[in-house]
Scaffold this motif. Structure first.
Motif, PDB file in Angstrom:
ATOM      1  N   UNK A 392       0.777  -1.211   0.119  1.00 33.98           N
ATOM      2  CA  UNK A 392      -0.006   0.031   0.066  1.00 33.98           C
ATOM      3  C   UNK A 392       1.069   1.381  -0.108  1.00 33.98           C
ATOM      4  N   UNK A 393       0.345   2.282  -0.336  1.00 33.59           N
ATOM      5  CA  UNK A 393       1.000   3.574  -0.483  1.00 33.59           C
ATOM      6  C   UNK A 393       0.139   4.748   0.101  1.00 33.59           C
ATOM      7  N   UNK A 394       0.616   5.533   0.890  1.00 33.57           N
ATOM      8  CA  UNK A 394      -0.107   6.765   1.587  1.00 33.57           C
ATOM      9  C   UNK A 394       0.519   7.952   1.336  1.00 33.57           C
ATOM     10  N   UNK A 395      -0.140   9.210   0.856  1.00 35.89           N
ATOM     11  CA  UNK A 395       0.463  10.377   0.917  1.00 35.89           C
ATOM     12  C   UNK A 395       0.423  10.892   2.194  1.00 35.89           C
ATOM     13  N   UNK A 396       1.370  11.699   2.610  1.00 37.86           N
ATOM     14  CA  UNK A 396       1.568  12.042   4.230  1.00 37.86           C
ATOM     15  C   UNK A 396       1.773  13.603   4.290  1.00 37.86           C
ATOM     16  N   UNK A 397       1.335  13.928   5.443  1.00 34.37           N
ATOM     17  CA  UNK A 397       1.568  15.542   5.818  1.00 34.37           C
ATOM     18  C   UNK A 397       2.948  15.767   5.726  1.00 34.37           C
ATOM     19  N   UNK A 398       4.057  14.917   5.769  1.00 32.67           N
ATOM     20  CA  UNK A 398       5.461  15.511   5.816  1.00 32.67           C
ATOM     21  C   UNK A 398       5.903  15.394   4.465  1.00 32.67           C
ATOM     22  N   UNK A 399       5.102  15.555   3.399  1.00 30.35           N
ATOM     23  CA  UNK A 399       5.760  15.590   2.111  1.00 30.35           C
ATOM     24  C   UNK A 399       6.105  14.426   1.259  1.00 30.35           C
ATOM     25  N   UNK A 400       5.793  13.333   2.269  1.00 24.11           N
ATOM     26  CA  UNK A 400       6.390  11.872   1.597  1.00 24.11           C
ATOM     27  C   UNK A 400       5.347  11.048   1.138  1.00 24.11           C
ATOM     28  N   UNK A 401       5.561  10.104   0.203  1.00 25.11           N
ATOM     29  CA  UNK A 401       4.572   9.072  -0.199  1.00 25.11           C
ATOM     30  C   UNK A 401       5.392   7.886   0.308  1.00 25.11           C
ATOM     31  N   UNK A 402       4.532   7.133   1.399  1.00 28.50           N
ATOM     32  CA  UNK A 402       5.206   5.978   2.019  1.00 28.50           C
ATOM     33  C   UNK A 402       4.648   4.740   1.574  1.00 28.50           C
ATOM     34  N   UNK A 403       5.462   3.640   1.365  1.00 29.12           N
ATOM     35  CA  UNK A 403       5.064   2.403   0.851  1.00 29.12           C
ATOM     36  C   UNK A 403       5.374   1.459   2.002  1.00 29.12           C
ATOM     37  N   UNK A 404       3.985   0.615   2.385  1.00 28.82           N
ATOM     38  CA  UNK A 404       4.288  -0.480   3.565  1.00 28.82           C
ATOM     39  C   UNK A 404       3.954  -1.652   2.919  1.00 28.82           C
ATOM     40  N   UNK A 405       4.611  -2.695   3.622  1.00 36.99           N
ATOM     41  CA  UNK A 405       4.235  -4.008   3.285  1.00 36.99           C
ATOM     42  C   UNK A 405       3.305  -4.449   4.248  1.00 36.99           C
ATOM     43  N   UNK A 406       1.968  -5.036   3.930  1.00 36.91           N
ATOM     44  CA  UNK A 406       0.896  -5.545   4.631  1.00 36.91           C
ATOM     45  C   UNK A 406       1.685  -6.679   5.722  1.00 36.91           C
ATOM     46  N   UNK A 407       2.470  -7.460   4.999  1.00 36.77           N
ATOM     47  CA  UNK A 407       2.675  -8.690   5.722  1.00 36.77           C
ATOM     48  C   UNK A 407       3.747  -8.426   6.863  1.00 36.77           C
ATOM     49  N   UNK A 408       4.626  -7.593   6.731  1.00 33.24           N
ATOM     50  CA  UNK A 408       5.534  -7.252   7.604  1.00 33.24           C
ATOM     51  C   UNK A 408       5.031  -6.123   8.556  1.00 33.24           C
ATOM     52  N   UNK A 409       4.481  -5.067   7.996  1.00 34.85           N
ATOM     53  CA  UNK A 409       4.012  -3.915   8.475  1.00 34.85           C
ATOM     54  C   UNK A 409       5.258  -2.978   8.602  1.00 34.85           C
ATOM     55  N   UNK A 410       6.328  -3.261   7.699  1.00 40.07           N
ATOM     56  CA  UNK A 410       7.372  -2.195   7.788  1.00 40.07           C
ATOM     57  C   UNK A 410       7.225  -1.395   6.224  1.00 40.07           C
ATOM     58  N   UNK A 411       7.969  -0.265   6.559  1.00 36.42           N
ATOM     59  CA  UNK A 411       8.132   0.729   5.274  1.00 36.42           C
ATOM     60  C   UNK A 411       9.126  -0.012   4.320  1.00 36.42           C
ATOM     61  N   UNK A 412       8.724  -0.049   3.012  1.00 39.29           N
ATOM     62  CA  UNK A 412       9.615  -0.715   1.939  1.00 39.29           C
ATOM     63  C   UNK A 412      10.359   0.132   1.165  1.00 39.29           C
ATOM     64  N   UNK A 413       9.560   1.447   0.981  1.00 38.29           N
ATOM     65  CA  UNK A 413      10.054   2.594   0.268  1.00 38.29           C
ATOM     66  C   UNK A 413       9.379   4.028   0.521  1.00 38.29           C
ATOM     67  N   UNK A 414      10.095   4.798   0.434  1.00 40.15           N
ATOM     68  CA  UNK A 414       9.594   6.430   0.432  1.00 40.15           C
ATOM     69  C   UNK A 414       9.960   7.103  -0.681  1.00 40.15           C
ATOM     70  N   UNK A 415       9.098   7.968  -1.335  1.00 39.26           N
ATOM     71  CA  UNK A 415       9.152   8.522  -2.434  1.00 39.26           C
ATOM     72  C   UNK A 415       9.104  10.239  -2.025  1.00 39.26           C
ATOM     73  N   UNK A 416      10.306  10.937  -1.568  1.00 38.64           N
ATOM     74  CA  UNK A 416      10.328  12.197  -1.041  1.00 38.64           C
ATOM     75  C   UNK A 416      10.769  13.038  -2.030  1.00 38.64           C
ATOM     76  N   UNK A 417      10.028  13.694  -2.767  1.00 34.22           N
ATOM     77  CA  UNK A 417      10.354  14.528  -3.778  1.00 34.22           C
ATOM     78  C   UNK A 417       9.443  15.795  -3.707  1.00 34.22           C
ATOM     79  N   UNK A 418       8.175  15.649  -3.083  1.00 33.82           N
ATOM     80  CA  UNK A 418       7.272  16.971  -3.285  1.00 33.82           C
ATOM     81  C   UNK A 418       7.820  17.804  -2.217  1.00 33.82           C
ATOM     82  N   UNK A 419       7.242  19.047  -2.269  1.00 37.19           N
ATOM     83  CA  UNK A 419       7.610  20.226  -1.392  1.00 37.19           C
ATOM     84  C   UNK A 419       6.434  20.632  -0.501  1.00 37.19           C
ATOM     85  N   UNK A 420       5.183  19.858  -0.488  1.00 29.92           N
ATOM     86  CA  UNK A 420       4.057  20.111   0.299  1.00 29.92           C
ATOM     87  C   UNK A 420       3.504  18.767   0.524  1.00 29.92           C
ATOM     88  N   UNK A 421       2.401  18.846   1.398  1.00 30.84           N
ATOM     89  CA  UNK A 421       1.617  17.526   1.914  1.00 30.84           C
ATOM     90  C   UNK A 421       0.980  16.888   0.602  1.00 30.84           C
TER      91      UNK A 421
END
Length: 580
Positions: A392-421
């Motif tokens: 799953x991917x979620x757009x966050x208030x800290x300008x990042x798009x965070x990718x989680x793996x449901x099976x482990x519950x861990x963040x597997x990727x971060x897309x950090x290029x935006x300058x706003x939420x």
């Protein structure tokens, strides 16, 4: 064109008649005055009998004049040269149509009549439009408004007289003037100005809590200090409420089973042949105590409706049959902002302002797992690929798009290029890429699992686009822009803005109103800040239909994928409505 012909017929004998014929034929009727042709009248006696001149040809312009001279178009109101008297009063080309009515003779440059271009200052137009939207009245553009009176306003004339014709900008300016008047004096009176903090100088006027209030404040402060950060931000307890008597039918099927008795093949993947405009309200789902944030239809069939609200609850509704509320999911301590089904509809994700993402079982109502990075998630999406349903991917208030793996519950990727939420995430190009929009007024396109955007769109004229929808054919992205427009971007290869497809006519500034397409791509629907449902024609971009749907903001509109004219709307009045 032939020149004007005059004919003369005479009866009689002798040489006089021949000479008369020569004289009369050489004399043109246009150049002869009445006295000159008085002798041509028929004689009562004598050998000669002559008839008057007959002018049977219409008065038209001669070919030579057309080729060499300058002629005026009667419909043109501005002359770019100095015409002569003969040019101004020259006849029109060709003969006059004797059957032309007054309506046919009237000039027209459009289907309904004649529209004259008029210059209106952009600021003045926007000022009157906003005034009409806010107060219900505006200046009448068809009359002279130099001396304002009741007849120079349209709309709510009584309100205009009460407010003395103030516009929204003038009303705002008057409020601002009141704020400036502080105890320290006006800044323009520099000698008497004591500064912005002058009203706090006199300690007698400063409000202080009483002894009892001070004790309560001390107790509250002490409790807050005792509470640890982890304890304060602990997730809310999850529970569920089933609202129907029997969860399973006589065959052991739950409400997730697609019904077969509704008269529509809900299992079909084909879109309806022809869609029609919705006209009336046929049902209201009421159960939320505060505004509804988002609604989602069950994947493929659309026989269930999931809604999340500012009352921290998520509800599941029937779209057909009795249209009951089936289940309520309770597990967030603050307003729920976004929800998303997986491909099969057996699970869904919820994102809330309590900084938690939660994964739920649609059938049992159990919370399977929870995710957080201590930031507010604004949008959440499953990867639509069947082999990546655990991501799953979620757009966050800290300008990042965070990718989680449901099976482990861990963040597997971060897309950090935006300058706003980050406001939206939309999968395109057969789910190989996804598009994100942000408060930084940009649109970025990402390859899946590569944390560097390969396409970045940001123009000086662009506004932020907090709601994006992919068209049913996968070719277009409809983006709700904060300048009261819906912009269309290509969803294949270049992601260019389609300047011919701009949908206007609604007020959405400040609200993330969700856009949707009809299944056959004939119409575009959207809510607005006034609680109206707007329907545009996709081909012509004309606003076809407008319905007053909700008392407050109409935040989302969904067109049912298997129905020709059913649209579901939700608003901040806490209601979800079905239109047909």
């Amino acid at each position: 064109m032939a020149a004007t012909v005059g004919s003369l017929v005479s009866y009689g004998t002798g040489s006089d008649s021949d000479s008369d014929n020569e004289d009369r034929s050489s004399t043109s009727p246009e150049k002869t005055d009445p006295d000159a042709v008085a002798h041509l009248r028929p004689l009562s006696s004598g050998k000669k009998t002559s008839l008057a001149i007959l002018n049977s040809a219409p008065e038209v312009a001669v070919k030579e004049d057309v080729m060499t001279g300058s002629h005026l178009d009667p419909s043109v109101k501005e002359v770019t040269f100095n015409p002569t008297y003969e040019t101004m009063f020259a006849p029109e080309f060709g003969p006059i149509n004797p059957f032309k009515t007054q309506q046919m003779a009237a000039p027209r440059n459009m289907l309904s009549g004649y529209a004259e271009p008029a210059h209106v200052n952009d600021f003045m137009f926007e000022q009157q439009r906003r005034t009409f939207s806010t107060f219900g009245y505006a200046l009448d553009p068809s009359v002279d408004n130099s001396q304002a009176s009741s007849s120079s306003y349209i709309g709510d004339v009584e309100e205009a007289e009460k407010k003395k014709g103030l516009t929204v900008f003038e009303a705002g300016a008057k409020k601002g003037e009141k704020r400036k008047k502080v105890k320290g004096g006006d800044a323009s009176e520099i000698d008497n100005f004591l500064g912005p903090w002058a009203k706090y100088v006199d300690e007698k006027e400063v409000a202080k809590p009483s002894e009892e209030e001070q004790k309560e404040l001390d107790e509250i402060t002490a409790k807050r200090q005792k509470k640890g950060k982890n304890e304060e931000e602990a997730p809310a307890e999850e529970k569920t409420v089933l609202h129907v008597k029997d969860m399973y039918d006589y065959q052991g099927r739950s409400y997730l089973h697609v019904p077969q008795d509704v008269g529509i093949n809900l299992r079909s993947t084909d879109a309806p042949q022809k869609c029609y405009l919705p006209k009336k309200q046929i049902h209201v789902w009421s159960g939320h105590t505060k505004g509804v944030s988002a609604i989602r239809l069950f994947p493929m069939s659309g026989h269930l409706l999931l809604s999340c609200s500012m009352d921290c609850k998520i509800k599941l509704w029937e779209v057909y049959n009795e249209r009951r509320c089936l289940r309520t999911f309770i597990g967030h301590s603050k307003a729920v902002r976004d929800i998303c089904f997986n491909n099969s509809g057996t699970q869904f994700l919820s994102a809330a302002y309590d900084r938690y993402l939660k994964l739920w079982d649609t059938e049992t109502g159990q919370c399977i797992s929870r995710f957080t990075n201590r930031k507010v998630p604004y949008c959440v999406k499953f990867n639509p690929d069947e082999d990546k349903q655990n991501l799953l991917v979620a757009g966050m208030s800290d300008k990042k798009i965070v990718q989680w793996d449901i099976r482990t519950g861990e963040v597997v990727q971060e897309y950090d290029r935006h300058l706003g939420a980050v406001n939206t995430i939309t999968f395109v190009d057969e789910n190989r890429r996804f598009v994100s929009t942000s408060d930084d007024k940009s649109l970025r396109v990402w390859e899946w699992d590569i944390p560097v955007d390969f396409k970045y769109i940001a123009e000086p004229s662009m506004h932020s686009m907090p709601a994006v929808t992919l068209s049913p054919n996968g070719k277009w992205l409809a983006c709700q822009s904060m300048d009261n427009q819906i912009l269309i971007f290509g969803a294949q290869n270049r992601f260019r803005l389609n300047k011919k497809k701009v949908f206007k006519g609604h007020m959405v500034a400040g609200y993330a109103c969700q856009v949707d397409f009809s299944p056959d791509m004939s119409y575009v629907v959207s809510g607005d800040a006034d609680g109206k449902l707007n329907v545009w024609d996709w081909k012509t971009t004309k606003l076809f239909h407008r319905i007053k749907a909700h008392d407050k903001v109409c935040i989302s509109a969904l067109w049912h994928p298997h129905e020709t004219s059913k649209v579901i709307t939700c608003g901040w009045d806490g209601q979800i409505k079905l239109w047909d």
